[in-house]
Design an enzyme around this catalytic site. Structure first.
Site, mmCIF file in Angstrom:
data_model
loop_
_atom_site.group_PDB
_atom_site.id
_atom_site.type_symbol
_atom_site.label_atom_id
_atom_site.label_comp_id
_atom_site.label_asym_id
_atom_site.label_seq_id
_atom_site.Cartn_x
_atom_site.Cartn_y
_atom_site.Cartn_z
ATOM 1 C CG ASP A 178 -1.951 1.017 1.101
ATOM 2 O OD1 ASP A 178 -2.133 1.655 0.346
ATOM 3 O OD2 ASP A 178 -2.487 1.292 2.354
ATOM 4 C CE LYS B 109 -3.317 4.833 1.002
ATOM 5 N NZ LYS B 109 -3.104 4.065 1.923
ATOM 6 N N PRO C 287 4.443 10.133 -14.726
ATOM 7 C CG PRO C 287 2.701 10.195 -16.315
ATOM 8 C CD PRO C 287 3.725 11.052 -15.630
ATOM 9 C CG ASN C 288 10.116 8.038 -16.738
ATOM 10 O OD1 ASN C 288 10.140 7.186 -17.715
ATOM 11 N ND2 ASN C 288 11.115 8.399 -16.417
ATOM 12 N NE ARG D 99 -6.166 1.301 14.062
ATOM 13 C CZ ARG D 99 -6.731 2.741 13.980
ATOM 14 N NH1 ARG D 99 -6.091 3.390 14.884
ATOM 15 N NH2 ARG D 99 -7.376 3.063 12.842
HETATM 16 O O1 C5P Z 1 -8.120 0.904 11.457
HETATM 17 P P1 C5P Z 1 -7.258 -0.225 10.922
HETATM 18 O O2 C5P Z 1 -6.177 -0.457 11.991
HETATM 19 O O3 C5P Z 1 -8.310 -1.633 10.752
HETATM 20 O O4 C5P Z 1 -6.485 0.129 9.530
HETATM 21 C C1 C5P Z 1 -6.256 -0.690 8.726
HETATM 22 C C2 C5P Z 1 -5.312 0.063 7.633
HETATM 23 O O5 C5P Z 1 -6.231 0.569 6.699
HETATM 24 C C3 C5P Z 1 -4.371 0.904 8.286
HETATM 25 O O6 C5P Z 1 -3.135 0.548 7.222
HETATM 26 C C4 C5P Z 1 -4.901 2.265 7.394
HETATM 27 O O7 C5P Z 1 -3.835 3.040 7.056
HETATM 28 C C5 C5P Z 1 -5.721 1.652 6.398
HETATM 29 N N1 C5P Z 1 -6.813 2.612 6.083
HETATM 30 C C6 C5P Z 1 -6.988 3.451 4.695
HETATM 31 N N2 C5P Z 1 -8.122 4.313 4.606
HETATM 32 C C7 C5P Z 1 -8.965 4.455 5.638
HETATM 33 C C8 C5P Z 1 -8.939 3.697 6.683
HETATM 34 C C9 C5P Z 1 -7.579 2.739 6.988
HETATM 35 O O8 C5P Z 1 -6.013 3.197 4.056
HETATM 36 N N3 C5P Z 1 -9.837 5.463 5.350
#
Ligand code: C5P
Length: 232
Positions: free
Chosen positions: A60, A62, A67-68, A213
């Protein structure tokens, strides 16, 4: 047994603790999510260590750049064989097309639309008028037409998104198990928003359910993971 959609978010600062948690719950989850924090702290070495556990990996990251550069970054993580990588839809069509073209054949490239940390005022301050919801829909359409596999969306949105994009791959975070479904302790929601359970999100069309969590901070993570798995 059918494929388990649960991906555990390994948002722990220490590599050894992240690895120990993942090993504990591995038979109750379908994959592991490693975020930007993990990647910046532990790099390829950390990902290789976690890969030894043998579950699919969701990076993850992001990604959001020209683009390159994003395509080169996708190629650089190819060796890690991720199953899923995230990029920002706001990077535009060419960035998304080039990222997808650079990804491995078996790697889903999934767009983040609008970060849930941004409200109307925050968006307006970046020059975007309209609601976060409208902007998210616009970016979801752009991601679809750019050939991405799907988007990250909330459990509230995934039903509508699935109706628009029938064969999309949708990742839903922010889930909270229902109280009293076998968890050792009640989990505090931490906010007032109505939360969506993993089962509700799956029924609404989620492909992947991201849980952090509720498992990682549970007194008994194995019991917590097993309880969530049992609801699916
Ligand atoms: O809240 P929890 O610990 O379950 O979050 C799980 C993951 O989801 C985290 O890595 C958090 O960065 C991601 N997340 C996200 N977008 C959100 C809520 C949580 O990417 N709106």
């Amino acid at each position: 047994m059918h494929h388990n959609p649960l991906f555990l978010a390994l948002d722990l600062p220490r590599l050894d603790a992240a690895e120990a948690l993942a090993r504990k719950v591995k038979s109750h989850i379908g994959g592991l999510k490693l975020g930007l924090e993990f990647f910046c702290a532990h790099g390829h070495h950390g990902v290789h260590e976690i890969a030894k556990i043998g579950l699919p990996l969701f990076l993850d990251l992001k990604l959001h750049d020209i683009p390159n550069t994003v395509a080169a970054a996708m190629q650089a993580i190819h060796v890690l064989e991720p199953s899923i990588v995230t990029i920002h839809a706001a990077g535009g069509r060419a960035m998304m097309e080039d990222a997808k073209a650079a990804a491995g054949e078996h790697c889903k490239v999934v767009a983040v639309t609008v970060l849930t940390s941004l409200d109307d005022g925050d968006l307006a301050a970046t020059g975007i008028s309209g609601t976060p919801h409208a902007q998210a829909l616009r970016l979801a359409e752009l991601a679809h037409s750019a050939g991405l596999d799907g988007i990250v969306c909330s459990g509230h949105e995934v039903g509508d998104v699935r109706r628009q994009w029938k064969d999309g791959f949708f990742i839903v975070p922010g889930l909270r198990p229902a109280e009293g479904n076998g968890k050792p302790n009640g989990h505090a929601h931490g906010d007032q928003k109505r939360t969506v359970t993993p089962r509700e999100a799956r029924d609404a069309g989620a492909s992947v359910l991201v849980i952090g969590r509720p498992i990682s901070r549970a007194e008994d993570p194995i019991a917590a993971a097993r309880a969530i798995e049992a609801t699916l």
